[in-house]
Design an enzyme around this catalytic site. Structure first.
Site, PDB file in Angstrom:
ATOM      1  CG  PHE A  11      38.813 114.029   3.821  1.00 29.70           C
ATOM      2  CD1 PHE A  11      38.834 113.359   2.607  1.00 29.70           C
ATOM      3  CD2 PHE A  11      37.623 114.586   4.261  1.00 29.70           C
ATOM      4  CE1 PHE A  11      37.677 113.257   1.833  1.00 29.70           C
ATOM      5  CE2 PHE A  11      36.469 114.483   3.506  1.00 29.70           C
ATOM      6  CZ  PHE A  11      36.494 113.828   2.281  1.00 29.70           C
ATOM      7  CE1 TYR A 145      36.444 121.374  13.612  1.00 36.10           C
ATOM      8  CE2 TYR A 145      34.071 121.220  13.444  1.00 36.10           C
ATOM      9  CZ  TYR A 145      35.311 121.267  12.836  1.00 36.10           C
ATOM     10  OH  TYR A 145      35.402 121.222  11.461  1.00 36.10           O
TER      11      TYR A 145
END
Ligand code: UDP
Length: 315
Positions: A11, A145
């Site tokens: 993205f 993450y």
């Protein structure tokens, strides 16, 4: 410059490629397409200044020719994706970042790490300033993450200190815009998909947690300015306009005119209760601040998602 972008089909990565090409640079895009999509860069196929290689940066790879700058945007980034791919997420932040840093070192290139507001975890300091060390659960579901990015920051600083590499670290806050994946579980595509299909909008918890949403062109402008700067410590990039998730859902209902009602669901484990960037540092050293209003950015994003939902893509 000849610039390597890892995560080029993602993205933010794909928008960064567009910006770099518009600035007159050459771009070498790398992506393993684990969460990126070839269609995000399909429009660049005919551009002689753009090359793309399907590569997993956690494995040995080479980039032929000179390299002046390396951007590391390669990582699953939505909670849905990194909970599904926790090992790949840890690998790309550690092994992948290491290989890109080596590429930058041997090519004598500059290096920019796309880090995250998740380095602050569930923050006890609000709004978040770069000097805050964070409140991360090292063994929770999001740790794959958060800790991967924290390690990547540490590795980047080590390369700067040990090898004198010209490095930058961007801490990216919630970003939205066209080319987000419709089904990646993040709140913007989730709400827009639901609103456009008139199915219930799933607000997690009571929707009292806050986020601050930055439009992608603003974010990419911040990344570009940061890469040209000599700031070695992390810099927050995001839009300081903070709102609750319930307010955000209502905003999208008003903007789309949907018939969808709001449905409350369980709050995911370790979901940060609040998040808002303090962008004083970016303002001062980069002369940067977001320019696109939420309504303007959402209108662009709605138009993009309308196209996808209409075509039945990813639904
Ligand atoms: N969220 C929600 N409904 C959804 C998806 C997300 O209420 O269908 C909430 C989520 O719990 C979080 C916020 O929206 O508080 C932002 O979630 P997202 O996954 O976009 O990114 P995060 O900021 O958590 O990394």
């Amino acid at each position: 410059m000849r610039i390597v972008v890892a995560g080029a089909a993602g993205f933010i990565g794909s928008h960064l490629c567009d910006r770099l090409l518009a600035e007159g640079h050459q771009v070498v895009g790398l992506d393993n397409l684990l969460t990126g999509a070839a269609r995000n860069i399909a429009h660049l196929a005919g551009d002689p200044r753009f090359e793309f290689f399907e590569r997993d940066i956690t494995q040995p790879f080479e980039v032929a020719g000179s390299v002046d700058a390396v951007f590391n945007l390669a990582s699953p980034a939505s909670p849905f994706d990194y909970l599904r791919c926790p090992i790949e997420t840890l690998d790309v932040g550690s092994l992948g970042t290491r290989r890109l840093l080596e590429l930058a070192r041997t090519a004598n290139a500059r290096f920019l790490l796309a880090s995250t507001s998740e380095t602050y975890g569930d923050p006890a300091v609000h709004p978040q300033v770069e000097t805050y060390w964070g409140n991360v659960n090292p063994v929770g579901p999001r740790s794959c993450y958060d800790e991967s990015k924290r390690f990547a920051e540490a590795l980047t600083m080590a390369y700067h200190r040990k090898h004198g590499l010209a490095t930058n670290i961007a801490r990216i806050f919630n970003t939205y815009g066209p080319r987000m994946k419709l089904n990646d579980g993040r709140v913007v595509p989730a709400f827009l998909d639901q609103a456009l299909r008139d199915v219930p909008m799933t607000v997690f918890g009571e929707g009292r947690q806050t986020r601050s949403f930055c439009y992608v062109s603003d974010l990419v402008d911040g990344l570009y300015r940061l890469m040209l700067s000599s700031e070695r410590y992390p810099v927050n990039l995001g839009n300081p306009r903070e709102m609750t998730i319930l307010e955000f859902a209502e905003r999208i209902r008003a903007l789309t005119g949907t018939k969808a009602r709001i449905e409350f669901r369980a709050l995911p484990e370790d979901d940060p209760r609040q998040r808002q960037p303090d962008i004083s540092k970016a303002r001062a050293i980069l002369g940067w601040e977001p320019r696109v209003s939420l309504d303007e950015g959402l209108r662009e994003t709605v138009a993009y998602f309308r196209g996808l939902v209409g075509a039945g893509v990813g639904v």
